[in-house]
Scaffold this motif. Structure first.
Motif, PDB file in Angstrom:
ATOM      1  N   LEU A  81       0.826  -1.209   0.000  1.00 51.51           N
ATOM      2  CA  LEU A  81       0.000   0.000   0.000  1.00 51.51           C
ATOM      3  C   LEU A  81       0.859   1.258   0.000  1.00 51.51           C
ATOM      4  CD1 LEU A  81      -2.773   1.339   0.107  1.00 51.51           C
ATOM      5  CD2 LEU A  81      -2.679   1.140   2.604  1.00 51.51           C
ATOM      6  N   LEU A  82       1.878   1.292   0.834  1.00 50.33           N
ATOM      7  CA  LEU A  82       2.753   2.458   0.887  1.00 50.33           C
ATOM      8  C   LEU A  82       3.491   2.649  -0.440  1.00 50.33           C
ATOM      9  CD1 LEU A  82       3.894   4.802   2.498  1.00 50.33           C
ATOM     10  CD2 LEU A  82       5.599   3.240   3.445  1.00 50.33           C
ATOM     11  N   SER A  83       3.908   1.554  -1.048  1.00 48.77           N
ATOM     12  CA  SER A  83       4.581   1.626  -2.347  1.00 48.77           C
ATOM     13  C   SER A  83       3.648   2.184  -3.412  1.00 48.77           C
ATOM     14  CB  SER A  83       5.064   0.236  -2.771  1.00 48.77           C
ATOM     15  OG  SER A  83       6.008  -0.254  -1.857  1.00 48.77           O
ATOM     16  N   LEU A  84       2.418   1.715  -3.405  1.00 54.45           N
ATOM     17  CA  LEU A  84       1.422   2.202  -4.351  1.00 54.45           C
ATOM     18  C   LEU A  84       1.192   3.699  -4.175  1.00 54.45           C
ATOM     19  CD1 LEU A  84      -0.848   1.907  -6.448  1.00 54.45           C
ATOM     20  CD2 LEU A  84      -2.344   1.158  -4.582  1.00 54.45           C
ATOM     21  N   LEU A  85       0.981   4.124  -2.952  1.00 55.65           N
ATOM     22  CA  LEU A  85       0.735   5.547  -2.695  1.00 55.65           C
ATOM     23  C   LEU A  85       1.930   6.414  -3.072  1.00 55.65           C
ATOM     24  CD1 LEU A  85      -1.161   5.302   0.711  1.00 55.65           C
ATOM     25  CD2 LEU A  85      -2.122   5.718  -1.570  1.00 55.65           C
ATOM     26  N   ALA A  86       3.135   5.935  -2.779  1.00 56.91           N
ATOM     27  CA  ALA A  86       4.345   6.696  -3.128  1.00 56.91           C
ATOM     28  C   ALA A  86       4.484   6.817  -4.641  1.00 56.91           C
ATOM     29  CB  ALA A  86       5.580   6.025  -2.526  1.00 56.91           C
ATOM     30  N   ALA A  87       4.223   5.745  -5.367  1.00 57.11           N
ATOM     31  CA  ALA A  87       4.329   5.784  -6.826  1.00 57.11           C
ATOM     32  C   ALA A  87       3.274   6.716  -7.419  1.00 57.11           C
ATOM     33  CB  ALA A  87       4.199   4.377  -7.408  1.00 57.11           C
ATOM     34  N   ILE A  88       2.065   6.696  -6.875  1.00 60.06           N
ATOM     35  CA  ILE A  88       1.014   7.598  -7.366  1.00 60.06           C
ATOM     36  C   ILE A  88       1.399   9.047  -7.099  1.00 60.06           C
ATOM     37  CG2 ILE A  88      -1.367   8.358  -7.000  1.00 60.06           C
ATOM     38  CD1 ILE A  88      -2.090   5.366  -6.564  1.00 60.06           C
ATOM     39  N   CYS A  89       1.916   9.323  -5.930  1.00 54.24           N
ATOM     40  CA  CYS A  89       2.356  10.691  -5.607  1.00 54.24           C
ATOM     41  C   CYS A  89       3.476  11.137  -6.540  1.00 54.24           C
ATOM     42  CB  CYS A  89       2.809  10.788  -4.150  1.00 54.24           C
ATOM     43  SG  CYS A  89       1.454  10.731  -2.978  1.00 54.24           S
ATOM     44  N   TYR A  90       4.415  10.238  -6.824  1.00 48.74           N
ATOM     45  CA  TYR A  90       5.495  10.588  -7.745  1.00 48.74           C
ATOM     46  C   TYR A  90       4.928  10.841  -9.148  1.00 48.74           C
ATOM     47  CZ  TYR A  90       9.993  10.909  -9.968  1.00 48.74           C
ATOM     48  OH  TYR A  90      11.075  11.375 -10.670  1.00 48.74           O
ATOM     49  N   GLY A  91       3.973  10.030  -9.554  1.00 49.22           N
ATOM     50  CA  GLY A  91       3.331  10.236 -10.855  1.00 49.22           C
ATOM     51  C   GLY A  91       2.641  11.592 -10.929  1.00 49.22           C
ATOM     52  N   ALA A  92       1.984  11.987  -9.845  1.00 53.65           N
ATOM     53  CA  ALA A  92       1.307  13.291  -9.820  1.00 53.65           C
ATOM     54  C   ALA A  92       2.317  14.433  -9.919  1.00 53.65           C
ATOM     55  CB  ALA A  92       0.472  13.424  -8.545  1.00 53.65           C
ATOM     56  N   THR A  93       3.427  14.319  -9.198  1.00 52.94           N
ATOM     57  CA  THR A  93       4.445  15.377  -9.288  1.00 52.94           C
ATOM     58  C   THR A  93       5.090  15.398 -10.668  1.00 52.94           C
ATOM     59  OG1 THR A  93       6.219  13.989  -8.381  1.00 52.94           O
ATOM     60  CG2 THR A  93       4.940  15.303  -6.808  1.00 52.94           C
ATOM     61  N   ASP A  94       5.217  14.232 -11.286  1.00 53.68           N
ATOM     62  CA  ASP A  94       5.786  14.164 -12.626  1.00 53.68           C
ATOM     63  C   ASP A  94       4.849  14.835 -13.644  1.00 53.68           C
ATOM     64  OD1 ASP A  94       7.774  13.276 -14.526  1.00 53.68           O
ATOM     65  OD2 ASP A  94       6.307  11.780 -15.176  1.00 53.68           O
ATOM     66  N   GLU A  95       3.564  14.591 -13.519  1.00 50.93           N
ATOM     67  CA  GLU A  95       2.605  15.253 -14.411  1.00 50.93           C
ATOM     68  C   GLU A  95       2.628  16.768 -14.198  1.00 50.93           C
ATOM     69  OE1 GLU A  95       0.955  13.932 -17.028  1.00 50.93           O
ATOM     70  OE2 GLU A  95       2.064  12.123 -16.495  1.00 50.93           O
ATOM     71  N   PHE A  96       2.721  17.197 -12.947  1.00 50.30           N
ATOM     72  CA  PHE A  96       2.820  18.632 -12.649  1.00 50.30           C
ATOM     73  C   PHE A  96       4.076  19.211 -13.290  1.00 50.30           C
ATOM     74  CE2 PHE A  96       4.232  22.118  -9.876  1.00 50.30           C
ATOM     75  CZ  PHE A  96       3.166  22.983 -10.052  1.00 50.30           C
TER      76      PHE A  96
END
Length: 136
Positions: A81-96
């Motif tokens: 779960l933590l890995s999933l959330l971290a990857a999603i957060c990184y994806g959001a910052t990458d899109e930004f």
């Protein structure tokens, strides 16, 4: 402290540092690729959503491996779960980040593909990874 436990602790520390380095290098690679202006991107015959899914699937898997070494007493479900959330957060910052790159745009569909890849990797690691004792 015995010699054997000292060697084991040293090996665990090396494993944690190595995995964090690999994860950091991979994340830096994603950032570097995202920094390429849109007009300089090569034409590919594969959907960019498939690329995002694979790219973030590997990121999620690397994150699972890092957290397994860093937090060996944590339950596998919490690590996934933590890995999933971290990857999603990184994806959001990458899109930004792509908002500031010429001829690139932030797309929710890309973030959805990133999230799908990370979710599939975390789920796969959770279900199959426990049986790969030789890869710990």
């Amino acid at each position: 402290m015995s010699m054997q436990s000292s060697v084991q602790e040293s090996s665990q520390r090396y494993q944690v540092v190595w995995r964090w380095g690999l994860l950091g290098g991979y994340a830096a690679g994603i950032f570097a690729l995202s920094s390429i202006p849109g007009q300089a991107l090569p034409d590919v015959r594969v959907s960019d959503k498939l690329i995002h899914t694979g790219e973030y699937g590997l990121l999620g898997l690397l994150m699972c491996r890092v957290l397994t070494a860093q937090l060996p007493t944590w339950p596998r479900s919490r690590i996934a779960l933590l890995s999933l959330l971290a990857a999603i957060c990184y994806g959001a910052t990458d899109e930004f980040h792509q908002l500031f790159v010429p001829a690139r745009a932030a797309e929710l569909a890309d973030l959805a593909a990133d999230s799908l890849g990370a979710a599939l990797a975390a789920w796969g690691w959770l279900k199959v990874g426990a049986h790969w004792t030789w890869r710990r």
